[in-house]
Scaffold this motif. Structure first.
Motif, PDB file in Angstrom:
ATOM      1  N   PHE A  53     -15.854  23.937   1.485  1.00 46.14           N
ATOM      2  CA  PHE A  53     -16.953  23.064   2.132  1.00 46.14           C
ATOM      3  C   PHE A  53     -17.576  22.248   0.602  1.00 46.14           C
ATOM      4  CE2 PHE A  53     -18.503  27.146   1.030  1.00 46.14           C
ATOM      5  CZ  PHE A  53     -19.636  27.042   0.036  1.00 46.14           C
ATOM      6  N   VAL A  54     -18.208  20.898   1.004  1.00 47.51           N
ATOM      7  CA  VAL A  54     -18.882  20.307  -0.026  1.00 47.51           C
ATOM      8  C   VAL A  54     -20.028  20.773  -0.604  1.00 47.51           C
ATOM      9  CG1 VAL A  54     -19.642  17.877  -0.541  1.00 47.51           C
ATOM     10  CG2 VAL A  54     -17.951  18.278   1.253  1.00 47.51           C
TER      11      VAL A  54
ATOM     12  N   LYS B 104     -23.724   7.065  -4.122  1.00 45.57           N
ATOM     13  CA  LYS B 104     -22.956   5.978  -3.968  1.00 45.57           C
ATOM     14  C   LYS B 104     -23.215   5.376  -2.843  1.00 45.57           C
ATOM     15  CE  LYS B 104     -18.636   6.670  -1.354  1.00 45.57           C
ATOM     16  NZ  LYS B 104     -18.875   5.545  -0.571  1.00 45.57           N
ATOM     17  N   ALA B 105     -23.583   5.708  -1.811  1.00 46.51           N
ATOM     18  CA  ALA B 105     -23.956   4.925  -0.549  1.00 46.51           C
ATOM     19  C   ALA B 105     -25.290   4.224  -0.804  1.00 46.51           C
ATOM     20  CB  ALA B 105     -24.200   6.005   0.638  1.00 46.51           C
ATOM     21  N   SER B 106     -26.089   4.671  -1.612  1.00 47.75           N
ATOM     22  CA  SER B 106     -27.514   3.781  -1.853  1.00 47.75           C
ATOM     23  C   SER B 106     -27.183   2.488  -2.636  1.00 47.75           C
ATOM     24  CB  SER B 106     -28.702   4.654  -2.650  1.00 47.75           C
ATOM     25  OG  SER B 106     -28.557   5.851  -2.002  1.00 47.75           O
TER      26      SER B 106
ATOM     27  N   ILE C 129     -13.033  11.106  -2.468  1.00 49.63           N
ATOM     28  CA  ILE C 129     -14.230  10.646  -1.901  1.00 49.63           C
ATOM     29  C   ILE C 129     -13.898  10.517  -0.305  1.00 49.63           C
ATOM     30  CG2 ILE C 129     -15.844   8.769  -1.328  1.00 49.63           C
ATOM     31  CD1 ILE C 129     -15.719   8.150  -4.412  1.00 49.63           C
ATOM     32  N   GLN C 130     -13.050   9.967  -0.066  1.00 52.79           N
ATOM     33  CA  GLN C 130     -12.731  10.295   1.394  1.00 52.79           C
ATOM     34  C   GLN C 130     -12.455  11.664   2.086  1.00 52.79           C
ATOM     35  OE1 GLN C 130      -8.429   8.621   1.937  1.00 52.79           O
ATOM     36  NE2 GLN C 130      -8.661   8.605   4.269  1.00 52.79           N
ATOM     37  N   ILE C 131     -11.957  12.533   1.298  1.00 46.62           N
ATOM     38  CA  ILE C 131     -11.885  13.732   1.889  1.00 46.62           C
ATOM     39  C   ILE C 131     -13.347  14.388   2.030  1.00 46.62           C
ATOM     40  CG2 ILE C 131     -11.256  16.326   0.973  1.00 46.62           C
ATOM     41  CD1 ILE C 131      -8.717  14.968   0.022  1.00 46.62           C
ATOM     42  N   MET C 132     -14.275  14.293   0.720  1.00 46.18           N
ATOM     43  CA  MET C 132     -15.627  14.670   1.120  1.00 46.18           C
ATOM     44  C   MET C 132     -16.253  14.336   2.162  1.00 46.18           C
ATOM     45  SD  MET C 132     -16.719  15.444  -2.824  1.00 46.18           S
ATOM     46  CE  MET C 132     -16.437  13.642  -3.573  1.00 46.18           C
TER      47      MET C 132
ATOM     48  N   ALA D 254     -22.133  16.157  -2.477  1.00 38.79           N
ATOM     49  CA  ALA D 254     -23.093  15.573  -1.572  1.00 38.79           C
ATOM     50  C   ALA D 254     -24.134  14.719  -2.055  1.00 38.79           C
ATOM     51  CB  ALA D 254     -23.674  16.584  -0.561  1.00 38.79           C
ATOM     52  N   GLU D 255     -24.811  15.143  -3.194  1.00 35.09           N
ATOM     53  CA  GLU D 255     -25.911  14.227  -3.872  1.00 35.09           C
ATOM     54  C   GLU D 255     -24.999  12.902  -4.472  1.00 35.09           C
ATOM     55  OE1 GLU D 255     -29.039  14.209  -3.846  1.00 35.09           O
ATOM     56  OE2 GLU D 255     -28.951  15.631  -2.505  1.00 35.09           O
TER      57      GLU D 255
END
Length: 87
Positions: A73-74, A85-87, A15-18, A79-80
């Protein structure tokens, strides 16, 4: 007996890498190099970083273009996943 699914080993590092790759591309207008990704993720060598990136390609989290020098690239899928995760 049912087996529980667990996140892949080093899930947080992936996750950190992406997140780094997405932020870098947005801010710099290009993809980061393998060395830049490794430094940002605290990995010891470009070989270790390349191993992470290759596994992430195999998992569908990253894609690799043979035409570009900085070719990782991601993926949209990843990305989704990060947005969720952020929501």
């Amino acid at each position: 007996m049912t087996m529980q699914k667990h996140p892949p080993r080093n899930h947080e590092k992936r996750i950190q890498i992406m997140e780094y790759m997405l932020n870098f591309a947005t801010e710099q207008g290009r993809q980061p190099s393998v060395r830049e990704i490794g430094i940002a993720a605290g990995l010891q060598s470009t070989s270790t970083t390349a191993g992470y990136l290759k596994r992430m390609v195999n998992e569908g989290l990253l894609a690799k273009s043979e035409k570009a020098k900085r070719s990782y690239f991601v993926t949209g899928y990843a990305a989704e996943m990060l947005r969720g995760k952020a929501s």
